[in-house]
Design a protein around this motif. Structure first.
Motif, PDB file in Angstrom:
ATOM      1  N   THR A 135       0.757  -1.277   0.007  1.00 54.54           N
ATOM      2  CA  THR A 135       0.008  -0.029   0.041  1.00 54.54           C
ATOM      3  C   THR A 135       0.828   1.304   0.069  1.00 54.54           C
ATOM      4  O   THR A 135       1.885   1.322   0.573  1.00 54.54           O
ATOM      5  CB  THR A 135      -0.890  -0.034   1.181  1.00 54.54           C
ATOM      6  N   ASN A 136       0.247   2.335  -0.578  1.00 60.63           N
ATOM      7  CA  ASN A 136       1.138   3.726  -0.718  1.00 60.63           C
ATOM      8  C   ASN A 136       0.393   4.412   0.659  1.00 60.63           C
ATOM      9  O   ASN A 136       1.134   5.518   0.970  1.00 60.63           O
ATOM     10  CB  ASN A 136       0.683   4.471  -1.899  1.00 60.63           C
ATOM     11  N   GLY A 137      -0.580   3.924   1.175  1.00 57.23           N
ATOM     12  CA  GLY A 137      -1.325   4.542   2.334  1.00 57.23           C
ATOM     13  C   GLY A 137      -0.884   4.201   3.644  1.00 57.23           C
ATOM     14  O   GLY A 137       0.013   3.598   4.087  1.00 57.23           O
ATOM     15  N   ASN A 138      -1.772   4.624   4.586  1.00 55.53           N
ATOM     16  CA  ASN A 138      -1.530   4.133   6.040  1.00 55.53           C
ATOM     17  C   ASN A 138      -2.354   3.282   6.703  1.00 55.53           C
ATOM     18  O   ASN A 138      -2.367   2.926   7.893  1.00 55.53           O
ATOM     19  CB  ASN A 138      -1.703   5.652   6.902  1.00 55.53           C
ATOM     20  N   ALA A 139      -3.189   2.581   5.750  1.00 55.54           N
ATOM     21  CA  ALA A 139      -4.015   1.332   6.489  1.00 55.54           C
ATOM     22  C   ALA A 139      -3.305   0.340   7.099  1.00 55.54           C
ATOM     23  O   ALA A 139      -2.134  -0.046   6.694  1.00 55.54           O
ATOM     24  CB  ALA A 139      -4.777   0.888   5.285  1.00 55.54           C
ATOM     25  N   CYS A 140      -3.643  -0.109   7.906  1.00 55.05           N
ATOM     26  CA  CYS A 140      -3.056  -1.360   8.792  1.00 55.05           C
ATOM     27  C   CYS A 140      -3.941  -2.718   9.056  1.00 55.05           C
ATOM     28  O   CYS A 140      -5.234  -2.434   9.232  1.00 55.05           O
ATOM     29  CB  CYS A 140      -3.037  -0.746  10.054  1.00 55.05           C
ATOM     30  N   ILE A 141      -3.564  -3.592   8.193  1.00 50.24           N
ATOM     31  CA  ILE A 141      -4.205  -4.921   8.224  1.00 50.24           C
ATOM     32  C   ILE A 141      -4.634  -5.329   9.465  1.00 50.24           C
ATOM     33  O   ILE A 141      -5.663  -6.271   9.426  1.00 50.24           O
ATOM     34  CB  ILE A 141      -3.461  -6.007   7.213  1.00 50.24           C
ATOM     35  N   ASP A 142      -3.945  -5.451  10.326  1.00 46.16           N
ATOM     36  CA  ASP A 142      -4.271  -5.712  11.638  1.00 46.16           C
ATOM     37  C   ASP A 142      -5.507  -5.111  12.423  1.00 46.16           C
ATOM     38  O   ASP A 142      -6.286  -5.701  13.014  1.00 46.16           O
ATOM     39  CB  ASP A 142      -2.961  -5.806  12.845  1.00 46.16           C
TER      40      ASP A 142
END
Length: 233
Positions: A135-142
């Motif tokens: 990802t280029n963004g800040n999202a967190c899969i956890d």
């Protein structure tokens, strides 16, 4: 699903996150509002500014330090601090308020709910392939409760230049101990996800939300991410 190029054997599926597994627009809008509210709460009322003020400082920082664009979190944090310094706040105050505002942004930014149907798809795919996120963004899969199906997640900035640069794709292949062509990358951005992955030697599945015209073909075109169920043996 439209097939443009024959798929070679796949060992891993690489997912973009924003606007591929969920609608990112309301997430960013809520995060921006949380940031502005935090700023308003910690600044004197006479210094309250609108979102355009902070956007202009982001643009100015990018002009003077173009490489900062590859780390969206650091770019936002440093531009907040620069904006606060331009309001004649002392350095210590500017740094403290910037961190509070960025904290409010990132907390809301990582509050994402993935539809149960998408979770079920990921669970099914994970039985047959290694799953990763790029990802280029800040999202967190956890934080979005899908990390259990992923081997790891790579993020622009800490893990290399943002897509379409090949850094994260090649790092993923190295970490998986696979050749890039054994990875199928899935994403909605033709430039970042299709061209970027192809340039790194990966196979590509383009999630085309808008029936866009393109000059560089992916391996397959999807109109719904659920079409990936066709890859389940």
């Amino acid at each position: 699903m439209q097939i443009y190029k024959q798929l070679q054997p796949i060992q891993a599926l690489s997912f973009d996150l924003d606007d591929t597994l969920y609608n990112n627009k309301p997430v960013i809008a809520a995060a921006e509002q949380a940031m502005l509210l935090a700023l308003a709460q910690h600044l004197p009322s006479k210094l309250t500014t609108d979102s355009d003020f902070w956007w202009q400082h982001r643009q100015q920082l990018a002009r003077t330090n173009p490489e900062i664009r590859h780390d969206l979190g650091r770019w936002r944090l440093l531009s907040l601090e620069a904006g606060l310094l331009s309001l004649n706040l002392p350095q210590t105050d500017a740094s403290a308020i910037a961190n509070i505002a960025y904290g409010a942004f990132i907390q809301q930014r990582t509050t994402i709910t993935v539809d149960i149907e998408i979770q079920q798809l990921l669970a099914a795919l994970a039985k047959h392939y290694q799953l990763i996120a790029i990802t280029n963004g800040n999202a967190c899969i956890d934080k979005m409760a899908i990390g259990q199906w992923f081997q790891f997640s790579l993020q622009a900035g800490p893990d290399g230049r943002m897509k379409p640069y090949p850094d994260m794709y090649l790092k993923a292949a190295q970490q998986l101990n696979l050749a890039p062509q054994q990875i199928l990358h899935i994403g909605d951005s033709h430039r970042a996800d299709v061209i970027g992955a192809l340039n790194a030697g990966c196979q590509t599945a383009w999630l085309d939300h808008h029936n866009s015209a393109i000059s560089v073909l992916p391996h397959i075109r999807l109109t719904n991410v659920q079409m990936l169920s066709a890859l389940i043996p």
